[in-house]
Design a protein around this motif. Sequence first.
Motif, short mmCIF file in Angstrom:
data_model
loop_
_atom_site.label_atom_id
_atom_site.label_comp_id
_atom_site.label_asym_id
_atom_site.label_seq_id
_atom_site.Cartn_x
_atom_site.Cartn_y
_atom_site.Cartn_z
N GLU A 200 0.86 -1.17 0.00
CA GLU A 200 0.00 0.00 0.00
C GLU A 200 0.90 1.23 0.00
OE1 GLU A 200 -3.06 -0.14 -0.42
OE2 GLU A 200 -3.69 -2.15 0.22
N GLY A 201 0.66 2.15 -0.90
CA GLY A 201 1.54 3.30 -1.03
C GLY A 201 2.53 3.16 -2.16
N GLY A 202 2.64 1.95 -2.71
CA GLY A 202 3.49 1.73 -3.87
C GLY A 202 4.97 1.57 -3.56
N PHE A 203 5.73 1.33 -4.60
CA PHE A 203 7.18 1.21 -4.47
C PHE A 203 7.81 2.59 -4.29
CE2 PHE A 203 5.97 -2.45 -7.19
CZ PHE A 203 6.47 -3.48 -6.40
N SER A 204 8.96 2.62 -3.64
CA SER A 204 9.71 3.86 -3.55
C SER A 204 10.33 4.17 -4.91
CB SER A 204 10.81 3.74 -2.48
OG SER A 204 11.84 2.86 -2.95
N GLU A 205 10.77 5.38 -5.08
CA GLU A 205 11.38 5.77 -6.37
C GLU A 205 12.65 4.96 -6.61
OE1 GLU A 205 11.40 7.30 -9.96
OE2 GLU A 205 9.82 7.65 -8.46
N THR A 206 13.40 4.69 -5.56
CA THR A 206 14.61 3.88 -5.70
C THR A 206 14.27 2.48 -6.19
OG1 THR A 206 15.75 5.11 -3.95
CG2 THR A 206 16.60 2.92 -4.49
N GLU A 207 13.21 1.91 -5.63
CA GLU A 207 12.80 0.56 -6.04
C GLU A 207 12.30 0.56 -7.48
OE1 GLU A 207 11.40 -1.25 -1.70
OE2 GLU A 207 10.00 -0.05 -2.91
N VAL A 208 11.58 1.60 -7.87
CA VAL A 208 11.10 1.69 -9.24
C VAL A 208 12.28 1.70 -10.21
CG1 VAL A 208 9.94 3.17 -10.93
CG2 VAL A 208 8.92 2.81 -8.67
N GLN A 209 13.30 2.48 -9.90
CA GLN A 209 14.47 2.54 -10.77
C GLN A 209 15.19 1.21 -10.82
OE1 GLN A 209 15.00 5.06 -12.79
NE2 GLN A 209 13.17 6.00 -11.87
N THR A 210 15.26 0.52 -9.69
CA THR A 210 15.89 -0.81 -9.66
C THR A 210 15.12 -1.79 -10.51
OG1 THR A 210 16.77 -0.43 -7.42
CG2 THR A 210 16.61 -2.71 -8.17
N LEU A 211 13.79 -1.76 -10.40
CA LEU A 211 12.94 -2.65 -11.19
C LEU A 211 13.08 -2.36 -12.68
CD1 LEU A 211 9.75 -2.60 -8.95
CD2 LEU A 211 11.13 -4.61 -9.45
N ARG A 212 13.08 -1.10 -13.04
CA ARG A 212 13.12 -0.72 -14.46
C ARG A 212 14.47 -1.02 -15.09
NH1 ARG A 212 9.87 4.83 -15.53
NH2 ARG A 212 9.96 3.95 -17.63
N SER A 213 15.51 -1.16 -14.27
CA SER A 213 16.83 -1.44 -14.81
C SER A 213 17.13 -2.95 -14.88
CB SER A 213 17.91 -0.76 -13.96
OG SER A 213 17.93 -1.31 -12.64
N HIS A 214 16.25 -3.76 -14.26
CA HIS A 214 16.46 -5.22 -14.28
C HIS A 214 15.99 -5.78 -15.62
CE1 HIS A 214 16.46 -9.40 -13.09
NE2 HIS A 214 16.92 -9.08 -11.88
N LYS A 215 16.80 -6.61 -16.25
CA LYS A 215 16.50 -7.11 -17.58
C LYS A 215 15.30 -8.06 -17.62
CE LYS A 215 21.18 -6.58 -19.40
NZ LYS A 215 22.34 -7.26 -20.04
N ALA A 216 14.94 -8.66 -16.49
CA ALA A 216 13.81 -9.59 -16.48
C ALA A 216 12.48 -8.91 -16.20
CB ALA A 216 14.04 -10.69 -15.43
N VAL A 217 12.52 -7.66 -15.72
CA VAL A 217 11.32 -6.98 -15.24
C VAL A 217 10.64 -6.21 -16.36
CG1 VAL A 217 10.40 -5.26 -13.64
CG2 VAL A 217 12.20 -6.84 -12.89
N HIS A 218 9.31 -6.37 -16.42
CA HIS A 218 8.47 -5.64 -17.37
C HIS A 218 7.40 -4.90 -16.57
CE1 HIS A 218 10.01 -8.09 -20.79
NE2 HIS A 218 10.13 -8.99 -19.84
N SER A 219 7.15 -3.66 -16.92
CA SER A 219 6.12 -2.88 -16.25
C SER A 219 4.75 -3.30 -16.76
CB SER A 219 6.34 -1.39 -16.50
OG SER A 219 5.30 -0.63 -15.90
#
Length: 246
Positions: A200-219
């Motif tokens: 609840e409240g979503g991912f932090s901005e740091t986590e979003v950047q980590t997710l978006r930089s991971h090659k396996a992760v798709h938004s």
Amino acid sequence: MGEARYRKRMSRSDPRLYVPASETAFAEGQTVPLPPGQAHYLGNVMRQGVGSAVRVFNERDGEWVAEIAALKKDKGSVLLHRCERAPASTQGVELLFAPLKRDATELVIRMGTELGVTRFRPVVTERTNTHRLNLERLSVIATEAAEQCERLDVPEILPPESLKAVLAAWSEDRPLYAALERRPGEEARPEAAALLIGPEGGFSETEVQTLRSHKAVHSLSLGPLVLRAETAVCAGLSRLALASGR
């Protein structure tokens, strides 16, 4: 008693119980002991007795028509008559989710089981408020949901682990779809291996950047509205299931 009698007695209202696989495979005429919780449920909740029809199942042996052979307090056994469904693994994805309050987490486990989740992996994020989970209780809830929805296996529930550690070990060839609020998303693809739902409240901005930089992760976009985490689980799993044709 002949098989015809059992075919007549069995119906979808008969109790359906998960009996974990043991060293001995199920076979016609075999007597199988029930776990204490199942025996208590049959006798004290369902008010069943010796001779009552039941169905028992697990991922290795499939689903069997049976009858209660013995029942006393928390001990019992069933007599197997025939295999009604061959073994089959549920075709679904792994669910990574940030633990929520108790009722919401239990709802995620129940709904996820019904929607075909193969494994639950709780992940601790920067905004996760709950860090302790009763894994034994959650396993019971997953088992009850599997019994109700007629799947043949019960999903595994792993201990909580930090999102950072999970992503560090996540293979690049396992597509992980992450629901990122207010951000553009991709179309879900059939080869999706897992879904990630944040707190609840979503991912932090740091986590979003980590997710978006991971090659396996798709938004993955779940629409223009902000959803509760448990609602997002249903929406995300449904989208991935539709994409895969399940």
